[in-house]
Design an enzyme around this catalytic site. Structure first.
Site, PDB file in Angstrom:
ATOM      1  N   ASP A 189       0.837  -1.209   0.000  1.00 50.66           N
ATOM      2  CA  ASP A 189       0.000   0.000   0.000  1.00 50.66           C
ATOM      3  C   ASP A 189       0.871   1.258   0.000  1.00 50.66           C
ATOM      4  OD1 ASP A 189      -2.049   1.772   0.357  1.00 50.66           O
ATOM      5  OD2 ASP A 189      -2.876   0.797   2.121  1.00 50.66           O
TER       6      ASP A 189
ATOM      7  N   ASP B 187     -10.548   3.900  -1.279  1.00 57.51           N
ATOM      8  CA  ASP B 187     -11.188   2.912  -0.398  1.00 57.51           C
ATOM      9  C   ASP B 187     -12.702   2.873  -0.573  1.00 57.51           C
ATOM     10  OD1 ASP B 187      -8.634   2.766   0.533  1.00 57.51           O
ATOM     11  OD2 ASP B 187      -9.175   2.894   2.643  1.00 57.51           O
TER      12      ASP B 187
ATOM     13  N   GLY C 181      -5.105   3.258  -8.034  1.00 53.27           N
ATOM     14  CA  GLY C 181      -5.289   3.469  -9.473  1.00 53.27           C
ATOM     15  C   GLY C 181      -4.407   4.544 -10.077  1.00 53.27           C
TER      16      GLY C 181
HETATM   17  C1  GAL Z   1      -5.547   2.224   2.868  1.00 49.04           C
HETATM   18  C2  GAL Z   1      -5.997   1.056   2.035  1.00 49.04           C
HETATM   19  C3  GAL Z   1      -6.964   0.254   2.876  1.00 49.04           C
HETATM   20  C4  GAL Z   1      -6.241  -0.235   4.115  1.00 49.04           C
HETATM   21  C5  GAL Z   1      -5.608   0.930   4.866  1.00 49.04           C
HETATM   22  C6  GAL Z   1      -4.700   0.465   6.002  1.00 49.04           C
HETATM   23  O1  GAL Z   1      -4.696   3.006   2.114  1.00 49.04           O
HETATM   24  O2  GAL Z   1      -6.584   1.487   0.842  1.00 49.04           O
HETATM   25  O3  GAL Z   1      -7.503  -0.816   2.129  1.00 49.04           O
HETATM   26  O4  GAL Z   1      -5.274  -1.175   3.739  1.00 49.04           O
HETATM   27  O5  GAL Z   1      -4.860   1.750   4.019  1.00 49.04           O
HETATM   28  O6  GAL Z   1      -4.137   1.510   6.701  1.00 49.04           O
END
Ligand code: GAL
Length: 696
Positions: free
Chosen positions: A424, A507, A486
């Protein structure tokens, strides 16, 4: 006609501070609708003091885009005023962008323009004389709701003596009583799930034969390659396969070959037997470079537990996947998201501690005392285990990331026995800038994410390519899931950096707006879906979700049928996001319809696209390996849609067709596209999901 809207009106008993001033925070804010978190009185959405551009405000309404609060003024107020902006609690995250809008009797009276993190509060002063219905809205400024924490600070009305106003949220569909469409699986054995699986030479193989039917059941396999063994009681196939000796010249994308074990293709016949009967199914095992030949199916901790995840909870989730029977429908991965590591400046003792040991190995937090033990536990059940990290120094939750430690981390994941990595983006951009010498800010303090996101493909690809190399060097298959929302049209290059799947959006949350605006906007990425590469519109939001604050999903029953149908048509990774210990019959039923799941798992690996738009009707068609088409007819409107459908050309098949309703698992029509018609009855925000097969 019966109207499907109804306002959530709240009766109020509070009184105002004075006859002239009615403070917004004295009204019932709880009824406001918003796409994340809960409405807050005198606090930000995350529960902190309302703070805009460094200034703290005592009073106001903390919310999150998209948000709607309706007020029945009935001409009783003259002026509305507030100080608005993005709350400072998100640490200047560049993803935040919102717009405050005040509407009176359906006319826009005031708009803030797009506001971003860190900006000083904007003054909102609106003449509301004579207004009957006032709406206070916060939009996501059309770029998704990530980090859109919105404050209406010091919000108040000047009135001609009115003491209070009734409030309500945005229009929502009335609840629909759960109705179950999937017939129970037969008591005789039936083998479900994927019909093709990829494994790299020498990597530990694990495949659990997903079979429904009465227990006890015994399993066997015909033509199982040497190197693999099957446990007759559990149906777990384990072992390793050798590197294929020769690959014929025509073996480009060799996963389609079936004729030749030399190529690494093995066609095995799986057999499941109980006292009532026997079932057989062919499984293609493809030993080569590519894995995730069908979209990964499993569970992830984020949408239910978020920062409250622990090894105990993950083990219980794995147990629930088995006990609920989901394992018998092909559900496999049990994935830990953020918060298994220690967290920067955490006040929670279970997240405090060294980030890395003296050798630089990542240190899991106290809630995860034995990572190898956790992965072993999951494997023993016949399931696979997943983990989460970030290419930056910190994850999105301010926990330890993998920046500069990619090889060491990848080796650790493999030693522990993990089979899946979600990677991420958070905090990578400023780290990259610092590395280039454009900032003196490295090592970064957690939460300092203010670096602009790069726009060049090379910069966006780099961190993902590094981790790919590190993962590929491990003696274990690790599904690689890119998470960067994306950026840079990741679907165009995700395969080049070894991604098996990549998030195409920000999200998801459990609202119709969030789910539908993501799900119905995936066509651009469709040409890039194929075995081993999947577009990921984010995790599922059925069941009890809530990011640490569990509640039943806000989607109606029909919206949930739409969600699962659409994700299967999109060949999306299916990661359950709810607390699996809290399944009700309806949710379990949604997740265990083998004919619907087979659309997702179809070995051709094509993604459905929108083939028809007509008013509120959308048809999505997906070509399947046997030449048939799965077609979802969706109703985006808030009224039932009844129509006679005869324009079959978008379905892509002509002539005599058999039409099967996949949710009900029964044939509904035999028709000829030349003169036939189908009567479609689609509930508001609902779907009918059919499979059209050329008649023999
Ligand atoms: C976001 C991600 C989520 C989750 C979260 C955790 O950026 O899109 O799905 O993983 O971080 O902190």
């Amino acid at each position: 006609m019966k109207t499907l809207f109804y306002p959530l009106l709240a009766a109020l008993t509070v009184t105002s501070v004075s006859a002239e001033t009615v403070w917004l925070d004295d009204l019932n804010l709880a009824v406001a609708t918003q796409d994340f978190g809960a409405p807050q009185k005198n606090k930000s959405v995350d529960g902190h003091a309302l703070t805009l551009g460094g200034k703290v405000f005592e009073r106001g309404f903390g919310t999150h885009a998209d948000s709607t609060l309706n007020l029945k003024l009935d001409g009783g107020a003259q002026k509305f005023s507030a100080r608005v902006g993005v709350d400072d609690e998100i640490n200047k995250n560049p993803s935040a962008s919102i717009e405050f809008i005040v509407r009176g009797d359906d006319k826009v009276l005031w708009q803030s323009g797009v506001m971003r993190a860190g900006a000083a509060a904007k003054a909102c002063e609106v003449d509301v004389t004579g207004v009957t219905a006032l709406e206070l809205a916060v939009s996501d400024a059309d770029d998704g709701i990530s980090f859109d924490h919105a404050d209406w600070a010091e919000a108040k009305f000047e009135t001609a003596g009115a003491k209070t106003f009734a409030t309500s949220g945005g229009a929502v569909l009335p609840p629909v009583a759960p109705y179950i469409l999937t017939p129970p699986a037969p008591v005789t054995p039936r083998i479900n799930g994927a019909s093709v699986v990829g494994v790299r030479p020498g990597s530990p193989f694990l495949f659990t034969i997903p079979a429904t039917g009465d227990r006890p059941m015994s399993f066997s396999a015909k033509k199982l390659p040497s190197g693999l063994k099957l446990d007759a009681k559990t149906g777990h196939i384990t072992g390793t396969l050798p590197r294929p000796q020769a690959v014929p010249a025509d073996a480009k994308g060799g996963y389609f070959l079936t004729h030749d074990n030399v190529s690494g293709n093995y066609t095995v016949t799986l057999v499941a037997k109980n006292s009532l009967g026997t079932a057989e199914k062919e499984l293609r095992i493809v030993c080569g470079d590519r894995i995730a030949l069908t979209p990964p199916m499993g569970w992830n901790s984020w949408n239910c537990f978020a920062g409250e995840v622990s090894a105990e909870r993950v083990k219980r989730a794995a147990d629930a996947m088995v006990k609920s029977g989901l394992i018998n429908h092909g559900w496999t991965y049990v994935n830990v998201d953020d918060f298994w590591q220690n967290r920067h400046n955490s006040k929670d003792p279970t997240l405090q501690g060294a980030f890395r040991d003296v050798q630089g190995n990542i240190v899991p937090n106290a809630r995860f005392p034995d990572m190898k033990g956790l992965a072993d536990y999951i494997h023993k059940l016949g399931l696979k285990a997943g983990l989460y990290s970030s290419p930056g120094p910190w994850t999105c939750g301010n926990c330890t990331g993998s920046f500069d430690r990619e090889w060491q981390d990848a080796a650790k994941y493999a030693q522990w026995g993990f089979d899946y990595l979600k990677y991420d983006w958070c905090s990578y951009a400023p780290a990259m800038e610092a590395r280039r010498g454009n900032s003196t800010n490295y090592p970064l303090a957690a939460g300092s994410w203010s670096g602009a996101h790069p726009s060049s493909h090379a910069d966006l690809m780099k961190p993902y390519a590094i981790m790919h190399e590190a993962l590929a060097a491990q003696p274990r298959d690790i599904v690689y899931s890119l998470c960067q929302y994306g950026m840079g049209d990741v679907w165009e290059w995700g395969d080049q950096v070894g991604g098996n799947c990549w998030r195409t959006t920000g999200d998801i949350t459990d609202t119709w707006k969030s789910m539908s605006s993501i799900g119905f906007n995936q066509d651009k990425a469709a040409p890039f879906a194929k075995p081993g590469n999947w577009n990921d519109p984010d995790m599922l939001i059925v069941g009890e979700v809530g990011w640490g604050n569990l509640h039943p999903t806000h989607l109606t029953v029909d919206e949930q049928y739409t969600h699962i149908s659409l994700w299967c048509l999109l060949a999306a990774p299916l990661l359950i996001g709810c607390d699996m210990e809290k399944f009700d019959d309806f949710t379990l039923n949604l997740l265990s319809n083998d004919e619907v799941l087979a659309v997702d798992q179809d070995p051709l690996g094509q993604q459905a696209t929108c083939v028809l738009k007509d008013g509120h009707l959308r048809a999505y068609a997906k070509k399947l390996a046997d030449g048939s088409r799965a077609v979802g007819f969706f109703n985006l409107g808030t009224q039932p849609l009844n129509l006679s459908f005869s324009a079959f050309s978008p379905v892509g098949l002509a002539g005599r067709l058999t039409v099967r309703d996949l949710w009900r698992q029964k044939e509904v029509a035999q028709l000829n596209t030349a003169n036939g018609a189908l009567l479609l009855a689609i509930p508001p925000h609902g779907v009918v999901l059919y499979r059209f097969t050329p008649a023999k």
